[in-house]
Design a protein around this motif. Structure first.
Motif, PDB file in Angstrom:
ATOM      1  N   SER A 106       0.848  -1.191   0.000  1.00  0.00           N
ATOM      2  CA  SER A 106       0.000   0.000   0.000  1.00  0.00           C
ATOM      3  C   SER A 106       0.883   1.239   0.000  1.00  0.00           C
ATOM      4  CB  SER A 106      -0.944   0.008   1.212  1.00  0.00           C
ATOM      5  OG  SER A 106      -0.203  -0.012   2.411  1.00  0.00           O
ATOM      6  N   GLY A 107       0.315   2.348  -0.424  1.00  0.00           N
ATOM      7  CA  GLY A 107       1.055   3.606  -0.478  1.00  0.00           C
ATOM      8  C   GLY A 107       1.868   3.738  -1.747  1.00  0.00           C
ATOM      9  N   GLN A 108       2.777   4.708  -1.700  1.00  0.00           N
ATOM     10  CA  GLN A 108       3.652   4.987  -2.839  1.00  0.00           C
ATOM     11  C   GLN A 108       5.078   5.070  -2.306  1.00  0.00           C
ATOM     12  OE1 GLN A 108       3.364   8.888  -4.870  1.00  0.00           O
ATOM     13  NE2 GLN A 108       2.857   7.691  -6.703  1.00  0.00           N
ATOM     14  N   TRP A 109       5.999   4.391  -2.968  1.00  0.00           N
ATOM     15  CA  TRP A 109       7.392   4.291  -2.517  1.00  0.00           C
ATOM     16  C   TRP A 109       8.334   4.647  -3.666  1.00  0.00           C
ATOM     17  CZ3 TRP A 109       8.673   2.717   2.512  1.00  0.00           C
ATOM     18  CH2 TRP A 109       7.589   2.311   3.291  1.00  0.00           C
ATOM     19  N   GLU A 110       9.401   5.343  -3.333  1.00  0.00           N
ATOM     20  CA  GLU A 110      10.444   5.671  -4.301  1.00  0.00           C
ATOM     21  C   GLU A 110      11.634   4.749  -4.055  1.00  0.00           C
ATOM     22  OE1 GLU A 110      11.625   9.905  -5.354  1.00  0.00           O
ATOM     23  OE2 GLU A 110      13.348   9.231  -4.163  1.00  0.00           O
ATOM     24  N   VAL A 111      12.102   4.100  -5.099  1.00  0.00           N
ATOM     25  CA  VAL A 111      13.270   3.223  -5.013  1.00  0.00           C
ATOM     26  C   VAL A 111      14.365   3.825  -5.889  1.00  0.00           C
ATOM     27  CG1 VAL A 111      14.189   0.915  -5.450  1.00  0.00           C
ATOM     28  CG2 VAL A 111      11.848   1.178  -4.597  1.00  0.00           C
ATOM     29  N   THR A 124      12.953   5.358  -9.401  1.00  0.00           N
ATOM     30  CA  THR A 124      11.639   5.031  -9.941  1.00  0.00           C
ATOM     31  C   THR A 124      10.625   5.101  -8.815  1.00  0.00           C
ATOM     32  OG1 THR A 124      10.403   3.492 -11.347  1.00  0.00           O
ATOM     33  CG2 THR A 124      11.781   2.522  -9.628  1.00  0.00           C
ATOM     34  N   VAL A 125       9.382   5.357  -9.145  1.00  0.00           N
ATOM     35  CA  VAL A 125       8.303   5.412  -8.161  1.00  0.00           C
ATOM     36  C   VAL A 125       7.426   4.172  -8.346  1.00  0.00           C
ATOM     37  CG1 VAL A 125       6.245   6.663  -7.407  1.00  0.00           C
ATOM     38  CG2 VAL A 125       8.326   7.921  -8.007  1.00  0.00           C
ATOM     39  N   ARG A 140      20.985   0.172  -3.282  1.00  0.00           N
ATOM     40  CA  ARG A 140      19.608   0.618  -3.424  1.00  0.00           C
ATOM     41  C   ARG A 140      19.192   1.345  -2.158  1.00  0.00           C
ATOM     42  NH1 ARG A 140      18.808  -5.015  -2.423  1.00  0.00           N
ATOM     43  NH2 ARG A 140      20.502  -5.029  -3.904  1.00  0.00           N
ATOM     44  N   SER A 141      18.198   2.210  -2.309  1.00  0.00           N
ATOM     45  CA  SER A 141      17.561   2.863  -1.173  1.00  0.00           C
ATOM     46  C   SER A 141      16.081   2.967  -1.494  1.00  0.00           C
ATOM     47  CB  SER A 141      18.160   4.248  -0.917  1.00  0.00           C
ATOM     48  OG  SER A 141      17.890   5.122  -1.994  1.00  0.00           O
ATOM     49  N   PHE A 142      15.285   3.247  -0.478  1.00  0.00           N
ATOM     50  CA  PHE A 142      13.856   3.440  -0.718  1.00  0.00           C
ATOM     51  C   PHE A 142      13.307   4.383   0.335  1.00  0.00           C
ATOM     52  CE2 PHE A 142      14.271  -0.396   1.880  1.00  0.00           C
ATOM     53  CZ  PHE A 142      13.468  -0.088   2.961  1.00  0.00           C
ATOM     54  N   LYS A 143      12.209   5.050  -0.019  1.00  0.00           N
ATOM     55  CA  LYS A 143      11.537   5.908   0.955  1.00  0.00           C
ATOM     56  C   LYS A 143      10.053   5.969   0.649  1.00  0.00           C
ATOM     57  CE  LYS A 143      12.479  10.316  -1.380  1.00  0.00           C
ATOM     58  NZ  LYS A 143      13.132  11.611  -1.244  1.00  0.00           N
ATOM     59  N   SER A 144       9.292   6.211   1.704  1.00  0.00           N
ATOM     60  CA  SER A 144       7.851   6.344   1.580  1.00  0.00           C
ATOM     61  C   SER A 144       7.529   7.739   1.078  1.00  0.00           C
ATOM     62  CB  SER A 144       7.198   6.121   2.949  1.00  0.00           C
ATOM     63  OG  SER A 144       5.826   6.425   2.888  1.00  0.00           O
ATOM     64  N   LEU A 145       6.674   7.829   0.079  1.00  0.00           N
ATOM     65  CA  LEU A 145       6.295   9.135  -0.455  1.00  0.00           C
ATOM     66  C   LEU A 145       5.032   9.691   0.191  1.00  0.00           C
ATOM     67  CD1 LEU A 145       7.060   8.682  -4.262  1.00  0.00           C
ATOM     68  CD2 LEU A 145       8.494   9.703  -2.468  1.00  0.00           C
ATOM     69  N   ASP A 146       4.297   8.839   0.913  1.00  0.00           N
ATOM     70  CA  ASP A 146       3.059   9.334   1.512  1.00  0.00           C
ATOM     71  C   ASP A 146       2.917   9.017   2.996  1.00  0.00           C
ATOM     72  OD1 ASP A 146       2.501   6.617   1.482  1.00  0.00           O
ATOM     73  OD2 ASP A 146       1.018   6.762  -0.119  1.00  0.00           O
ATOM     74  N   GLY A 147       3.842   8.228   3.562  1.00  0.00           N
ATOM     75  CA  GLY A 147       3.793   7.916   4.983  1.00  0.00           C
ATOM     76  C   GLY A 147       2.663   6.993   5.389  1.00  0.00           C
TER      77      GLY A 147
END
Length: 195
Positions: A106-111, A124-125, A140-147
Motif C-alpha cells: 500500500s502507499g507509494q514508494w520511491e526506489v 523510480t516510483v 539501493r535505497s527506498f523511501k515512503s512518499l506518503d507515509g
C-alpha cells in the motif's frame, strides 16, 4: 482404461504430501499483531530521514541487530519483512549479496539505485501492487512518499550476508557516533548523540 503416453505422463507428476501437523503449521503463521517490530533494525535508522519500522516476518533476513528475531524462523531460501516509514523516510543506500524484491502492499514508494558502471543514481516510483527486483550487490535505497504505506521486502538466499552500506552513509553515521559492537549490532555512542 487404455494407456496413452499423454495420460501415462501423470506418473511423473503425482506425489504424496510431506508430514505437517497442525502444531507444525501454527509455527509457520505470522499474525500481524504478533510480528516482532524494530525501529532500530539497521544502522541508518539513527540518521534523520531514515526512520522506519521493520517487521521481521519470515527467516533471519539481514539486520544490524543480531537480537532481532523473526516471527517465523523456518525459511529455506527466502526472507520476508514488512516496512513502514513516515513520509520522506526509508532505507539509506545499501546492498545485499542476494537479490531483493520489493512489493508495494500500500502507499507509494520511491526506489533508487546506483549503476556501478558509471556511478549514476537512478530513481523510480512504485505504486500499490508494483514490484521491483534489485540484483545482488547493487546499491539501493527506498523511501515512503506518503507515509501511509506498507512495503514488503523479500530477500533471496539461504543465509543472506550482512548489509553493506554506501560510503556516504558510513561517513554520515560516523559523524553522529554510530558504529557496530562486537556482535555486529548497530549502536550510537552516547557522547556523540545529538539528541
Amino acid at each position: 482404461m487404455s494407456h496413452h503416453p499423454i495420460l501415462d505422463s501423470w506418473n511423473d507428476h503425482v506425489a504424496p504430501s510431506s508430514p505437517c501437523s497442525v502444531e507444525d503449521m501454527h509455527q509457520r503463521i505470522a499474525r500481524f499483531g504478533e510480528i516482532p517490530a524494530s525501529q532500530r533494525a539497521f544502522a541508518d535508522t539513527y540518521l534523520p530521514g531514515h526512520e522506519r519500522t521493520l517487521y521481521s516476518v519470515i527467516g533471519l533476513g539481514v539486520t544490524d541487530d543480531p537480537h532481532f528475531k523473526p516471527k517465523i524462523a523456518a525459511a529455506e531460501h527466502f526472507h520476508v519483512d514488512y516496512i513502514t516509514a513516515p513520509v520522506g523516510c526509508g532505507a539509506a543506500m545499501h546492498h545485499h549479496d542476494s537479490e531483493e524484491v520489493f512489493v508495494v502492499q500500500s502507499g507509494q514508494w520511491e526506489v533508487s539505485w546506483i549503476d556501478g558502471t558509471d556511478g549514476r543514481q537512478h530513481t523510480t516510483v512504485l505504486n500499490e501492487k508494483d514490484t521491483i527486483s534489485v540484483p545482488p550487490f547493487v546499491h539501493r535505497s527506498f523511501k515512503s512518499l506518503d507515509g501511509q504505506g506498507l512495503l514488503i521486502s523479500i530477500l533471496g538466499g539461504k543465509k543472506p550476508g550482512r548489509v553493506k552500506w554506501h560510503e556516504g552513509v558510513a561517513q554520515r553515521a560516523k559523524s553522529v557516533g554510530v558504529g557496530f559492537d562486537e556482535h555486529g549490532g548497530a549502536i550510537q555512542l552516547p557522547t556523540l548523540n545529538p539528541t
